[in-house]
Design an enzyme around this catalytic site. Structure first.
Site, PDB file in Angstrom:
ATOM      1  CG  HIS A 128       2.407  -1.487 -12.090  1.00  9.75           C
ATOM      2  ND1 HIS A 128       3.522  -1.985 -10.616  1.00  9.75           N
ATOM      3  CD2 HIS A 128       2.855  -0.027 -12.072  1.00  9.75           C
ATOM      4  CE1 HIS A 128       3.520  -1.096  -9.916  1.00  9.75           C
ATOM      5  NE2 HIS A 128       4.062  -0.262 -10.114  1.00  9.75           N
ATOM      6  CB  CYS A 135       4.156   3.419  -2.796  1.00  7.15           C
ATOM      7  SG  CYS A 135       4.787   2.426  -3.262  1.00  7.15           S
ATOM      8  CB  CYS A 141      -1.521  -0.286  -4.559  1.00  5.38           C
ATOM      9  SG  CYS A 141      -1.267   1.114  -5.535  1.00  5.38           S
ATOM     10  CD  GLU A 155       4.252   5.784  -6.995  1.00  2.00           C
ATOM     11  OE1 GLU A 155       5.130   5.869  -6.671  1.00  2.00           O
ATOM     12  OE2 GLU A 155       3.400   4.796  -6.427  1.00  2.00           O
ATOM     13  CE1 TYR A 198       0.560   1.686 -10.224  1.00  2.00           C
ATOM     14  CE2 TYR A 198       0.000   3.476 -10.068  1.00  2.00           C
ATOM     15  CZ  TYR A 198       0.453   2.560 -10.139  1.00  2.00           C
ATOM     16  OH  TYR A 198       2.451   3.448 -10.131  1.00  2.00           O
TER      17      TYR A 198
HETATM   18 FE1  SF4 Z   1       3.850   1.190  -4.696  1.00  2.00          FE
HETATM   19 FE2  SF4 Z   1       1.366   0.916  -5.788  1.00  2.00          FE
HETATM   20 FE3  SF4 Z   1       3.518   0.505  -7.791  1.00  2.00          FE
HETATM   21 FE4  SF4 Z   1       2.787  -1.728  -5.295  1.00  2.00          FE
HETATM   22  S1  SF4 Z   1       1.342  -1.269  -7.189  1.00  2.00           S
HETATM   23  S2  SF4 Z   1       4.794  -0.196  -6.462  1.00  2.00           S
HETATM   24  S3  SF4 Z   1       2.355  -0.404  -3.668  1.00  2.00           S
HETATM   25  S4  SF4 Z   1       2.598   2.547  -6.875  1.00  2.00           S
END
Ligand code: SF4
Length: 484
Positions: free
Chosen positions: A294, A102, A301, A449, A298
């Site tokens: 968000h 992350c 990322c 996460e 995901y």
């Molecule tokens: Fe971390 Fe992914 Fe959230 Fe970005 S989108 S803060 S990389 S968990």
């Protein structure tokens, strides 16, 4: 104004002189701390991307902002088109596969886009002045190329009770005092990814507030070194391996993530930095929008980190001498399929995005929720397949200390020999990286996460149920069958 390099960013965080409680000690020189340093390096990648040598990468990170009139880092951008949304996800995949962890900076970008459109709506309906304030605030963020932590999750105490029914009302962050020039807040935000590597924190309510809950419907920003804010470091599986020398057992030699519990103990917030204060309907709207952005993130990322896991799994299969086995090839294809499905959902909700009345672009909410619901499952399956292919050695390898021992080391190298031309130490490196992602400190971001970040699976199911258009689908069938 110049876009910062990774090095300049790290220096700017050092200048904040933050303090955190880490494993029983109050630590001050955080940027030199062995647990913190890998996560700071991961955020630095988001800065260095804007200075990449190849045009294609640079153009992912650099974008002209109408707000300040300059090129800014995309991590501070307010999306102006579906192309922006697609580039955002592509950039996040790049960062994920560069770091294998992350890289933390997305939360502030997602919060800013949600706050931007929600303050616009609130001003239009209620005659408030939040949007102008937020634009002025965010212009400064872009100008100075800062990291902003978006903070949403309250501790919530007894989940069956509303904020004012809690034994301790601070279990939801709230206004405890009103002054002519601002407010004082108390409470905490949990699971704060990247908070210790941020210059600013943008606080949002944790859920839609109802009648009588105005003090909890608060959104504001303050610098991370504001008096009254305390940071308590979260432990991760095998985290102290990051402190060991030799570093081989850490798995990811350069990068890592981290989370902190952040306490707000009577923190003063100046009026100009308040972006919502008691306008109840907009608290829920803000939560929904932030969560959707968000959930889109995901799709980028986690696919990027998935690239690392798939690459490591394919490499260990080769080192083990099983790369040509048909069942191994098929499992790798399955891993690629799952990973690209995550990315496809991130791209789809971006390509189907639309302009908000405020002018920035929002993703397709239904598809963003589908994206995140897949993220709650597929990385676990990817981890299972990686564990299957890697073999049992993944859980039984001797330590790097023994590998370096002049008497024991040669035995380990002799008996960890595998396919012709494979260095046993390289084999250990690859296995440690896989271990890091499926069971070590990297699994916090890649698995836990993926389940809970931006809301657990039930939160996405509720949104999918609301936005799935069941009535329209029934109407289609009725039309097809001529049913009235
Ligand atoms: Fe971390 Fe992914 Fe959230 Fe970005 S989108 S803060 S990389 S968990």
């Amino acid at each position: 104004m110049a876009l910062k390099t990774g090095r300049e960013y790290q220096q700017s965080i050092e200048n904040l002189a933050l303090e955190a409680h880490i494993m029983g000690r109050a630590e001050t020189h955080l940027t030199d701390h062995g647990l913190v340093r890998p996560s700071l390096a991961a955020v630095a990648v988001t800065y260095d991307g804007a200075h990449a040598e190849d045009d294609a990468t640079r153009s992912l990170f650099r974008v002209r902002s109408p707000l300040c009139g300059h090129d800014v880092n995309r991590f501070t951008h307010l999306h102006r088109s579906t192309e922006d949304l697609v580039k955002k996800v592509t950039m996040q995949r790049y960062c994920g596969h560069t770091t294998g962890c992350c890289f933390q900076r997305c939360v502030g970008m997602d919060a800013a886009n949600a706050v931007y459109s929600t303050t616009f709506d609130c001003d239009a309906d209620c005659g408030t002045d939040y949007h102008r304030r937020f634009k002025a605030y965010w212009t400064g963020i872009q100008e100075d190329d800062l990291v902003v932590d978006g903070a949403m999750t309250d501790p919530k105490g007894d989940r069956g009770k509303r904020p004012r029914e809690q034994r301790d009302p601070d279990l939801f962050l709230r206004v405890v005092e009103r002054k002519p020039d601002g407010v004082v807040v108390c409470g905490a935000k949990l699971h704060q990814t990247g908070m210790l590597n941020a210059h600013e924190v943008l606080v949002m309510p944790t859920m839609g507030m109802r009648e009588g809950e105005g003090d909890w419907a608060i959104c504001f920003a303050v610098p991370t070194n504001t008096p009254g804010i305390r940071y308590i470091y979260g432990r991760q599986t095998s985290d102290t391996r990051k402190l060991e020398t030799p570093s081989l057992d850490a798995g990811n030699p350069l990068y890592g993530g981290q989370e902190v519990m952040t306490v707000f103990d009577h923190v003063f917030v100046p009026r100009e930095r308040i972006f919502l204060d008691g306008e109840l309907p907009y608290s829920g709207r803000l939560v929904e929008r932030f969560a959707a952005y968000h959930r889109q993130s995901y799709g980028g990322c986690k696919a990027g980190v998935g690239d690392v896991l798939i690459g490591a799994t394919a490499l260990i299969a080769r080192m083990n001498g099983v790369a040509k086995a048909s069942h191994i090839k098929d499992k790798l294809v399955e891993m690629i399929h799952l990973n690209e499905t995550l990315f496809a959902c991130g791209i789809a909700c971006s390509a189907m995005g639309h302009a908000t009345p405020a002018g920035n672009y929002e993703i397709d909410m239904l598809l963003a929720n589908v994206c995140k619901l897949n993220v709650t499952r597929f990385p676990y399956e990817l981890a299972r397949l990686a564990t299957d292919i890697a073999g049992g050695l993944l859980g039984t390898m001797p330590s790097a200390y023994d590998l370096a021992d002049p008497v024991i080391g040669p035995y380990i190298k002799k008996y960890l020999a595998a396919a012709e031309g494979t260095d046993p130490v390289d084999r250990v490196k690859v296995l440690r990286l896989i271990e890091n992602l499926v069971a070590g400190s990297g699994s916090v971001a890649y698995l836990i996460e993926s389940m809970h970040g931006a809301g657990p699976p039930m939160a996405q199911r509720i949104m999918i149920g609301r936005q799935g258009g069941l009535e329209e689908k029934i109407a289609c069938v009725k039309g097809l069958l001529d049913i009235r």
